[in-house]
Design an enzyme around this catalytic site. Structure first.
Site, PDB file in Angstrom:
ATOM      1  N   GLY A  15       0.860  -1.240  -0.090  1.00 57.40           N
ATOM      2  CA  GLY A  15       0.069   0.042  -0.251  1.00 57.40           C
ATOM      3  C   GLY A  15       0.951   1.168   0.045  1.00 57.40           C
ATOM      4  O   GLY A  15       1.913   1.269   0.376  1.00 57.40           O
ATOM      5  N   PHE A  72       1.401   9.428   3.477  1.00 55.29           N
ATOM      6  CA  PHE A  72       2.436   9.590   4.498  1.00 55.29           C
ATOM      7  C   PHE A  72       3.579   8.719   3.918  1.00 55.29           C
ATOM      8  O   PHE A  72       4.524   8.636   4.693  1.00 55.29           O
ATOM      9  CB  PHE A  72       1.882   9.211   5.851  1.00 55.29           C
ATOM     10  CG  PHE A  72       1.124  10.387   6.302  1.00 55.29           C
ATOM     11  CD1 PHE A  72       2.017  11.427   7.072  1.00 55.29           C
ATOM     12  CD2 PHE A  72       0.012  10.175   6.522  1.00 55.29           C
ATOM     13  CE1 PHE A  72       1.334  12.596   7.657  1.00 55.29           C
ATOM     14  CE2 PHE A  72      -0.771  11.449   7.155  1.00 55.29           C
ATOM     15  CZ  PHE A  72      -0.065  12.295   7.764  1.00 55.29           C
ATOM     16  N   ASP A  98      -8.577  12.082   8.123  1.00 54.63           N
ATOM     17  CA  ASP A  98      -8.398  11.455   6.964  1.00 54.63           C
ATOM     18  C   ASP A  98      -9.046  10.212   6.758  1.00 54.63           C
ATOM     19  O   ASP A  98      -8.485   9.255   6.629  1.00 54.63           O
ATOM     20  CB  ASP A  98      -7.106  11.441   6.757  1.00 54.63           C
ATOM     21  CG  ASP A  98      -7.048  11.146   5.138  1.00 54.63           C
ATOM     22  OD1 ASP A  98      -7.882  11.308   4.216  1.00 54.63           O
ATOM     23  OD2 ASP A  98      -5.736  10.710   4.510  1.00 54.63           O
TER      24      ASP A  98
END
Length: 865
Positions: free
Chosen positions: A512, A516, A628
């Site tokens: 993934g 960040f 988020d």
């Protein structure tokens, strides 16, 4: 004269070794160990009237494990402990400084500490209720043991929703055990391996008074209570005889026991479950539990076709040695997938039940026994099944097997089967004459392969050493070095870069990526699977700031939050080590091409995510706003258990700081309107994002996407919908469509068409109403996440959305349609999300801005992955 000098020396040495016991307060620059305070069994602090004491204590008098404990003095009962998983010897120290409490072993190695604070510590107080409190210079509370419970609560202590009690391994080993007490908005649950085995409402003396959402549990002089509505409503109560002192504890046996003081002993007055056979592991793996008629204690044996294991006398294994029990694919100890073995089943027979089946739904209805077994055979996490003939229902046993129970009910028609592996027979018929040629044919090419592998290994080792030296060189040239990481108490495990490089096979398997950084799959030396995130956009300015933030999030634990196992801050590298979630992120499951999520699985995922957010908002010592929330940040584990990720990289806000937080964050499509109006960002911002995610869970599609939309859905008398007409393909802004269908009461048109009628109108209505309430334009109209959990559970009355605060969705929808039409004419597929206009969000007039300002490409809908 010599005798006097000798006595004086003895007196001074005793004073130096044994220390002084304090009353109520101690102050920074204080240290204590069991050895120093040996005359008082490690006690260094008493509450004002001596009801409680704090000590470096060794439970049951053993001499190896010492813990910082709060103890009820009269009964000598531990009510709280600090370093549960990291005991020290009798010379291990508890130190109080202006930074908090720190526990180290005899060599000075870190074992446990409180989290970092914004203010300096002025004193440590032990109250008469048994609460250990760190105070600042204004006597304000910085940290309390009551807010960090272990396995016990006492009078005067509140256990908030979302908080867990964890049992100890034994009375002498306070390490965290397998049993959990979880407080939910509707009840209190006992769980083992995330499976429920008892509820407080099942207790003989428990009475349910209200359907209000539970906010906290507490005990007092008259009983045990679950309170709601700001302490004004008792949801569930357990009435007990009046007592001045009592505790409620999750015992290491797996029972929840309320005890009151009788003389110098604590006497049990309420126990759950009363039947010890209901405790999941009371007889070990597959042990058969039956009640002893005379003693009332459980009697353990093995089912037919099984016998006691020679390796572990508490477990049962197949009697036939050619059979073996499989290990779940989710187990860290799994070394074989059973690919060389034949899967079969051993029957447990009728009259034997499993504890979890009373608290879980079948995975499938209306199928025969053979198909039920096929479901299990194709799932490596499935270890057995129970089949109910009367309803043709299939229950699966996953990940870990507990004990089974000899049923006393005559109406039980469940039959259980345990999955077994039948080993492949050894090859036969190989004559002696052919052994040499076969061996030669195998060994000759193998030797060449071995040489190639050896050369590859040498090249890899040289590359690794070279890169490790580079990282160390970067570290040594850093102005601050790595030493400051050790100066911050409360940090999780600290890894070297080389360790994580080896664990991830040089960051080979990318699983993934996001705003960040990138995430890689890894395996630690103990075979534990982990997810390693290379942070490329940390908000922390320097290493000191980074480590401080990690110390804070490393101490946040909840079943619906991804656990941070460790970190690396070496040179310019910043890495985070998380627990591995074997089912990936929600977006891949929900929007991918794999098997469709069933409705109950969707509800469970929504509930798990809501509970995780509720804990961040109201269960932590300091409120955390995620900022988020999106499907990519909701990860799935066993049984589709949902866990929130990336919460540790959001801003940690106090009420004073929240009004100062104005930096734009989050992902387009899930951002609340207040981001665009420079309004205050609060926890209601996460509520909005969760509502958008909930709409996607209902529909199985992105809110802004090309969707197949059915225009005719029939409903039978049971309220179940069936698609009966052709569908058309169109661009749909789903939140606006959901609002329109809500107004018309046509809820089934919102459900994922792939469910093909396996959902009722009432089930869809509940989730849609909750979602629309969450996405109100006005933040004050949105429910908090605790209320959202209650509505999803069905224990809180379902709120209905305010249409006047949802008109902005029509504006977004119209702009989306206009924009999509224009871009389709240009041969592109772009989607509108949030128009950048100066007028009110509900103003339906066109903006003077160029039409291009209303678009982002379809690749940006979900942000970076």
């Amino acid at each position: 004269m010599g005798c006097l000098l000798f006595l004086l020396c003895v007196f001074l040495s005793c004073t130096f070794v044994h220390g002084i016991t304090y009353i109520e307060f101690i102050y920074p620059n204080f240290t204590a160990s069991n050895l120093k305070f040996i005359d008082s069994t490690g006690t260094f602090l008493f509450s004002h009237n001596g009801t409680f004491k704090a000590a470096m204590f060794n439970p049951d008098g053993q001499q190896t494990n010492f813990y910082l404990c709060v103890i009820h003095a009269e009964s000598n009962t531990i009510t709280w402990s600090a370093n549960r998983d990291d005991p020290v010897s009798n010379s291990g120290k508890m130190s109080l400084s202006v930074n908090g409490i720190l526990i180290t072993d005899q060599d000075g190695n870190f074992k446990w500490s409180t989290s970092p604070f914004q203010s300096l510590v002025s004193a440590l107080q032990l109250t008469e209720t048994g609460n250990l409190i760190l105070l600042d210079q204004f006597n304000g509370s910085l940290w309390e043991s009551f807010r960090n419970p272990t396995d016990t609560i006492v009078i005067g202590q509140k256990l908030p929703v979302g908080t867990l009690l964890s049992s100890s391994v034994s009375s002498s080993d306070l390490s965290i055990g397998d049993y959990k007490l979880a407080l939910r908005a509707s009840d209190t649950l006992l769980q083992w391996q995330n499976m429920t085995y008892w509820k407080l409402s099942m207790g003989a003396n428990a009475y349910k008074n209200s359907n209000s959402a539970v906010e906290f549990m507490s005990i007092n002089q008259t009983g045990l209570y679950l309170f709601g509505q700001n302490s004004t409503v008792v949801v569930i109560q357990v009435n007990l005889s009046p007592s001045e002192f009592r505790i409620a504890k999750l015992d290491d046996s797996g029972q929840f026991i309320v005890r009151s003081l009788s003389g110098t002993n604590l006497k049990p007055e309420f126990v759950g479950p009363v039947d010890k056979c209901k405790i999941p592991f009371v007889c070990g793996r597959l042990g058969l539990c039956s009640n002893g008629a005379a003693s009332g204690n459980p009697v353990c044996s093995c089912p037919s076709n099984f016998h006691v294991s020679s390796l572990n006398s508490t477990d049962c294994v197949p009697s036939d040695d050619s059979y073996s029990l499989p290990v779940s694919c989710n187990s860290i100890n799994n070394t074989s997938d059973g690919s060389s073995s034949l899967v079969s089943y051993l029957g447990l027979g009728y009259g034997i039940v499993y504890f979890a089946n009373d608290f879980t739904m079948p995975v499938k209805y209306t199928l025969n026994l053979s198909l039920c077994q096929d479901l299990c055979s194709g799932d490596c996490s499935c270890l057995g099944i129970f089949y109910e003939h009367s309803s043709s229902s299939c229950y699966v046993l996953q990940n870990k097997l507990g004990s089974v129970i000899l049923s006393t009910r005559s109406d039980d028609d469940q039959v259980g089967f345990v999955k077994i592996l039948v080993g492949s027979p050894p090859p036969s018929g190989t004559s002696q004459a052919f052994r040499f040629p076969i061996v030669a044919l195998v060994l000759l090419p193998f030797t060449g392969l071995f040489l190639l592998l050896a050369m590859g290994f040498i090249w890899w080792k040289i590359s690794k050493i070279s890169k490790t030296r580079k990282v160390k060189l970067d570290s040594s040239t850093s102005p601050s070095g790595d030493l400051e990481a050790f100066m911050i108490p409360g940090l999780p495990i600290r890894f070297d870069y080389a360790e994580l490089e080896a664990a991830t096979d040089n960051f080979k398997t990318l699983i993934g990526s996001g705003g960040f950084g990138s995430v890689y799959k890894g395996s630690l030396p103990d075979k534990t699977l982990v997810a390693v995130k290379k942070v490329t956009n940390s908000g922390a300015g320097g290493k000191q700031d980074f480590c401080t933030e990690i110390a804070i999030i490393g101490n946040i634990h909840h079943v619906n939050l991804v656990k941070l196992r460790g970190f690396c801050a070496q040179g310019s590298e910043r890495l985070l080590v998380y627990e591995y979630m074997n089912r990936g992120s929600l977006d891949r499951t929900l929007f991918g091409n794999g098997p469709v999520l069933e409705w109950q699985e969707r509800v469970d995922i929504a509930l798990g995510a809501a509970r995780g957010l509720a804990y961040l908002h109201s269960g932590c010592q300091k409120k955390i706003i995620h900022c988020d929330v999106k499907p990519e940040n909701i990860l799935l584990h066993d049984n589709f258990q949902a866990k929130i990720s990336d919460f540790g990289l959001s801003k940690l806000l106090s009420p004073e700081q929240s009004s100062l937080f104005t930096t734009m964050r989050g992902t387009r499509g899930y951002l609340a309107p207040e981001w665009l109006t420079s309004s205050v960002i609060t926890d209601k911002t996460d509520v909005y994002s969760f509502g958008m995610v909930l709409l996607e869970i209902v529909s199985g599609r992105k809110n802004c996407s090309l969707q197949t939309q059915s225009h005719s859905i029939d409903e039978d008398k049971s309220g179940v919908g069936h698609s009966s007409s052709s569908s058309v393909l169109g661009l749909v802004y789903f939140p606006m469509f959901a609002l329109e269908m809500y107004e018309q009461g046509r809820y089934l048109e919102l459900a994922d068409l792939r469910l093909e009628g396996r959902v009722t109108i009432e089930e869809v209505e509940r989730l849609v109403c909750v979602a629309l309430c969450c996405v109100h334009e006005e933040p004050s109209l949105r429910p908090n996440m605790v209320s959202v959990v209650g509505m999803l559970e069905g224990e809180t009355p379902l709120a209905h959305p305010r249409l006047e605060s949802l008109n902005f969705l029509r504006f977004y929808g119209r702009r989306f349609t206009e924009a999509s039409t224009i871009e389709e004419n240009n041969g592109e597929e772009n989607f509108i999300l949030y128009p950048q206009v100066n007028a009110s969000l509900t103003n339906t007039k066109s903006s003077s801005s160029p039409i291009s300002s209303y678009f982002v490409s379809s690749e940006q809908v979900s942000g970076p992955r």
